[in-house]
Every structure is written in structure tokens, then in C-alpha cells.
Scaffold this motif. Sequence first.
Motif, PDB file in Angstrom:
ATOM      1  N   VAL A 496      54.752  36.234  45.085  1.00 41.43           N
ATOM      2  CA  VAL A 496      53.934  35.651  46.146  1.00 41.43           C
ATOM      3  C   VAL A 496      52.935  36.682  46.667  1.00 41.43           C
ATOM      4  N   SER A 497      53.383  37.923  46.838  1.00 42.39           N
ATOM      5  CA  SER A 497      52.486  38.980  47.322  1.00 42.39           C
ATOM      6  C   SER A 497      51.354  39.226  46.325  1.00 42.39           C
ATOM      7  N   TYR A 498      51.680  39.218  45.049  1.00 46.13           N
ATOM      8  CA  TYR A 498      50.659  39.391  44.008  1.00 46.13           C
ATOM      9  C   TYR A 498      49.613  38.282  44.093  1.00 46.13           C
ATOM     10  N   SER A 499      50.064  37.041  44.224  1.00 42.11           N
ATOM     11  CA  SER A 499      49.146  35.905  44.322  1.00 42.11           C
ATOM     12  C   SER A 499      48.291  36.003  45.574  1.00 42.11           C
ATOM     13  N   PHE A 500      48.909  36.435  46.661  1.00 41.10           N
ATOM     14  CA  PHE A 500      48.207  36.582  47.927  1.00 41.10           C
ATOM     15  C   PHE A 500      47.070  37.597  47.800  1.00 41.10           C
ATOM     16  N   ILE A 501      47.353  38.721  47.178  1.00 43.38           N
ATOM     17  CA  ILE A 501      46.336  39.765  47.009  1.00 43.38           C
ATOM     18  C   ILE A 501      45.210  39.282  46.106  1.00 43.38           C
ATOM     19  N   ARG A 502      45.566  38.632  44.998  1.00 48.15           N
ATOM     20  CA  ARG A 502      44.539  38.125  44.083  1.00 48.15           C
ATOM     21  C   ARG A 502      43.626  37.117  44.764  1.00 48.15           C
ATOM     22  N   LEU A 503      44.215  36.219  45.535  1.00 48.02           N
ATOM     23  CA  LEU A 503      43.419  35.203  46.211  1.00 48.02           C
ATOM     24  C   LEU A 503      42.546  35.827  47.297  1.00 48.02           C
ATOM     25  N   TYR A 504      43.083  36.808  47.994  1.00 49.50           N
ATOM     26  CA  TYR A 504      42.311  37.453  49.049  1.00 49.50           C
ATOM     27  C   TYR A 504      41.105  38.197  48.472  1.00 49.50           C
ATOM     28  N   LEU A 505      41.316  38.860  47.350  1.00 46.33           N
ATOM     29  CA  LEU A 505      40.198  39.560  46.716  1.00 46.33           C
ATOM     30  C   LEU A 505      39.097  38.594  46.304  1.00 46.33           C
ATOM     31  N   SER A 506      39.486  37.399  45.896  1.00 45.45           N
ATOM     32  CA  SER A 506      38.495  36.423  45.447  1.00 45.45           C
ATOM     33  C   SER A 506      37.589  35.964  46.580  1.00 45.45           C
ATOM     34  N   ILE A 507      38.148  35.859  47.780  1.00 40.70           N
ATOM     35  CA  ILE A 507      37.323  35.380  48.895  1.00 40.70           C
ATOM     36  C   ILE A 507      36.416  36.482  49.434  1.00 40.70           C
ATOM     37  N   LEU A 508      36.767  37.732  49.162  1.00 41.27           N
ATOM     38  CA  LEU A 508      35.965  38.846  49.651  1.00 41.27           C
ATOM     39  C   LEU A 508      34.842  39.234  48.694  1.00 41.27           C
ATOM     40  N   ARG A 509      34.841  38.671  47.504  1.00 42.28           N
ATOM     41  CA  ARG A 509      33.774  38.978  46.573  1.00 42.28           C
ATOM     42  C   ARG A 509      32.469  38.351  47.045  1.00 42.28           C
ATOM     43  N   SER A 510      31.399  39.020  46.831  1.00 40.90           N
ATOM     44  CA  SER A 510      30.124  38.593  47.410  1.00 40.90           C
ATOM     45  C   SER A 510      29.486  37.425  46.681  1.00 40.90           C
ATOM     46  N   ALA A 511      29.775  37.257  45.397  1.00 42.72           N
ATOM     47  CA  ALA A 511      29.102  36.215  44.634  1.00 42.72           C
ATOM     48  C   ALA A 511      30.097  35.178  44.161  1.00 42.72           C
ATOM     49  N   ASP A 512      29.648  33.920  44.101  1.00 43.17           N
ATOM     50  CA  ASP A 512      30.481  32.858  43.554  1.00 43.17           C
ATOM     51  C   ASP A 512      30.594  33.017  42.044  1.00 43.17           C
ATOM     52  N   ARG A 513      31.725  32.568  41.519  1.00 45.23           N
ATOM     53  CA  ARG A 513      31.884  32.581  40.068  1.00 45.23           C
ATOM     54  C   ARG A 513      31.155  31.397  39.463  1.00 45.23           C
ATOM     55  N   THR A 514      30.987  31.452  38.169  1.00 45.30           N
ATOM     56  CA  THR A 514      30.316  30.358  37.468  1.00 45.30           C
ATOM     57  C   THR A 514      31.233  29.724  36.449  1.00 45.30           C
ATOM     58  N   ASP A 515      32.550  29.741  36.760  1.00 49.22           N
ATOM     59  CA  ASP A 515      33.511  29.128  35.838  1.00 49.22           C
ATOM     60  C   ASP A 515      33.194  27.659  35.648  1.00 49.22           C
ATOM     61  N   LYS A 516      33.552  27.146  34.519  1.00 43.61           N
ATOM     62  CA  LYS A 516      33.488  25.714  34.280  1.00 43.61           C
ATOM     63  C   LYS A 516      34.907  25.183  34.263  1.00 43.61           C
ATOM     64  N   PRO A 517      35.108  23.946  34.827  1.00 37.65           N
ATOM     65  CA  PRO A 517      34.143  23.027  35.387  1.00 37.65           C
ATOM     66  C   PRO A 517      33.475  23.578  36.637  1.00 37.65           C
ATOM     67  N   LYS A 518      32.359  22.978  37.038  1.00 34.62           N
ATOM     68  CA  LYS A 518      31.584  23.456  38.161  1.00 34.62           C
ATOM     69  C   LYS A 518      32.387  23.402  39.441  1.00 34.62           C
ATOM     70  N   GLN A 519      32.023  24.248  40.374  1.00 34.37           N
ATOM     71  CA  GLN A 519      32.699  24.286  41.654  1.00 34.37           C
ATOM     72  C   GLN A 519      32.240  23.143  42.537  1.00 34.37           C
TER      73      GLN A 519
END
Length: 520
Positions: A496-519
Motif C-alpha cells: 500500500v505504501s508503494y502504491s501511495f508513493i507512486r500515485l503521489y509522484l504522478s500528481i506532482l509531475r508537471s506534465a500530463d501523460r499521453t498514454d492511450k486511451p486518451k485521458q
Amino acid sequence: MAAPTADSWSWFPALALGVSFLKCLMINSYHSTDFEVHRNWLAITHSLPVSKWYHENTSEWTLDYPPLFAWFEYGLSHVAQHFDKEMLVVQNLGYASPATVLFQRLSVIVTDVVFIFAVRECCRSVRDKSSKDQLGRPSFILAVLLLWNYGLLIVDHIHFQYNGFLCGILLLSVARHLQGRHLEGALLFAVLLNLKHIYLYIAPAYGIFLLRSYCFTKDNTYGSVRWSSLSLFRLIALGSIVISVCALSFGPFIVMGQLPQVLSRLFPFKRGLCHAYWAPNIWALYNVVDKALSVLGLRLRLLEKLPTASMTGGLVQEFQHSVLPSVSPSVTLICTLVSILPAVLSVWCRPRGARGFLRCLVICALCSFMFGWHVHEKAILMAILPLSILAVESKEDARIFLMLATTGHYSLFPLLFTEAETPSKILLLLLFTLYSITSLNNLYRGFMLNTPEVIYLLGLIALEITCEVVYPLLPWKRTLPFVPLMMKSVYCSLGVSYSFIRLYLSILRSADRTDKPKQL
């Protein structure tokens, strides 16, 4: 791309009916003390005047949910009297006649209609990729991940609670924001808060998002808020919704001068830092370090005797740590608020619409789970369910979802400790996990997890065999009965802590990802 047309939704009723039939098969399963909790609340609200609802203490399971939920129980009690009137007698502690069991089980199944409707609205809110394969569309995958969610099935329909009804309101609120219907979303969340106050933890995500992206209507050139664009009409409309719902809920108790009594029931801080079974969060790791230091101190003769194992005695009460500083409610509140702050600041400084709000909501839910006071293991569902929406829109979120959902769902195993339910809980978790992995792998055309993540998840199998097969054969079973629960809690805390850290890092990144399917 627009959501599928009405003709392409013929599969949804089949999914909803299928899981409803499965729930009916669970009617005679084991039920926890929460079954008696809700029976007692039915009796209190039906048999006593409103002025005594939050004072009644014949049972140890006193009414400790907000007033709107009490009225919900009051409404159910008028149906319950047609099944068995004896369940509505306050003095009938532990009453569980077949008719009572049938009614309470059916009440959960029927009120899940709210959840089913909310799931449909969420599925309509995601963007489907063009595909002739209905089973591979994000909307279909999301429907399965939500309707057949393992946690809700065992917590509501075996253990016994009304999480489906409550999470349905939450998901419907989220869907309304994704659809741009913000006042409806705010109204639904205000109602939810007055049904169960645990959702206060995600209120910052709602408050900041609505203020920044709804009340302020324009941005400056570089994305900062334009203060002059504040719409007083929108602000007053939002405030009126929240105040009206709270007044409707708490108003009668304020008039009767009982607000302090109601609040004392809603926030009983004497219950202790952790539940009898430690939720897999930061405090579980803190507790085990404290125990390790206690043993080490004894061996090094730094301590005269091993302190009492109050943390693992199975009681819900106040306690003191043995070596590390004891944690107070104020400390957990500060930790929670500090952990939430960067996420809500990100929503304020770099608003990314309803999808950014949803990510912040999941972060707030996880922060409260990681650092909150007396957290129940079931609270992990408050993060897993909305994260399901992100999982079908973003490859990185899907990877986090697989880790968090698998670990969080496994951590619910101790809720079902009877042998009769063991095959069911194992089979359901395996099916849900296998579907999650295969469907998301197919959606993003590649294996989602890396080698260390796979090894960790396979470790859950080894952990279950050790705790349930090997440990009972060891001589420590009688002297140290808490060890299997502690092992599960600590191991799951890491995931759970690992998932929490990964998710937190994603929200702090300055740019949106361009994964498909579109956001979104």
C-alpha cells in the motif's frame, strides 16, 4: 471520443444481474458484529424518539454515524417490521432470526441499486477507444472492476455493511463532475458527508477543485488564478447546497441542544490509534518497529522487562507504545493534513479538470488511510474504487491500481476468519485479480507489472500459506497468536505504501501523460 451508444450497453444489465444473483447466494454466509450494529440502529431509530437516538447505550454498539444515516436506518426499520418486529426491540441484543438475516441482507442488495446506477454513469463518463470488441473497451472493463469489486462483495455481502450504497453516492458524485454537472456533484457529496463522516478526508479535494475550477471562471496567461473572475453566484450556490444539507441533517439536534452529544459519538478518539487488526498503513509499520525495538532492548538489557503487548491483544482501546513515542489523535490529524497539502495545492496551482480532481480525491483517501486515527482496513476501498476509473484511462494508473487493489483486497482476508468462507474469499480474490491483470494488459497491449512487483504479489501467496498452514503447526501458535495478523498487516503495508508513493509522484509531475486511451 464519445461514450458508446445506448444500443451497445446491452451487456450492462447482464453484469449487474449476475453480481446481484451472486450476492443472493451469500445471504446465509457468516456475518460480523456489524450485523448486530445495524440491527441495533434499526431498533433505536424505530423504537425511540429522535431526542434519544444519540444517548441510547443499552448495547455497546451505539449510534455513531451522522444523522442522515440514522434517518436511513429509520426508513429501513419501517420495512423491517414486516419481516420480524422482534429485531426492532432495543433490548433484544444479538437477535438474528432467519427473517432478520434475510431482511438485512436484502436491504444491502436492494440499496446497491444506487451503486449500480453510479457505475453506469461512471462508465458513460470515460472515453472508449474504437473497438469492435465490447469486452475490451474501457467502459466494459470499468463496469466489471466496479460491479464485481472483490472488496465490496466480501465486506458488504458476507462481513455485512452498506459500503456499496455509500460508495455509489460517491461514484455518482464523481461522475457528475466528470460530466460537468458540478452542482449535482456537490449536492451528492454533501449528502454523503452527512451519511458517513469518514468522507471528510476527501472533502479537501472537493473544496479546492470546486473553488478553483468552478467558482473561479478564468485563468491568467500562465495558468494562475485570475482573482477577478470569482463568480459570487456560483460560490453562494455551492455554499447554499452544503449549508442546506447540513442544516437538514444536524438541524433538529442543534435545536434540541444535542450537537455536542452527536459530535462525541461521531469522533470517539478513545478507541485508540489502530483497530484490533492493524490496517496496512504507516502506523502498522510504526507499531512493528516499536515491538522489534522492545525485543531488542530486552536482549541488550536496555529494558528490564518486555512491555505489555497492548497493541496486539485484540482490544480496541487507548494504548501506549513501548519504546517509540506514543501517537495522539492530533499527531495523526497533522500528518494527514500535511500529506494532503501538496495534492490539493497541485489542483489549485495546476488545475487539470475533473480528472485532476479525481486523482487528488484518490490521494486524499490514501493519505487518510495511511496516517489517520483508528483506521479500519475496509477504508482502503475509498481509494480503490475511484482509482478504477483512472485505471482504464492511464497506463501508469492501471499499474498502480493492480498493486493497490491486489494488496488492499488481500488485507481484507482477516475479516472472514471462518473456515466455511475460506474457499469463497480465495476464489473471488483470484478471479478478480486475474481479470484485472488480463483485461488491463490487453487494454494497454503489454504486461503492466515489472519483476519486483510480480515477486511482491506472488509473496502474498507464500504469506497466506505461511500464516494459515504452516504457523498453526508451530509451537508459537498459543503463546503468540497475533503473529499471523501482524505479518499480513506489515506485508500489505509495504504494498500500500508503494502504491501511495507512486500515485503521489504522478500528481506532482508537471506534465500530463499521453498514454492511450486518451485521458478524461
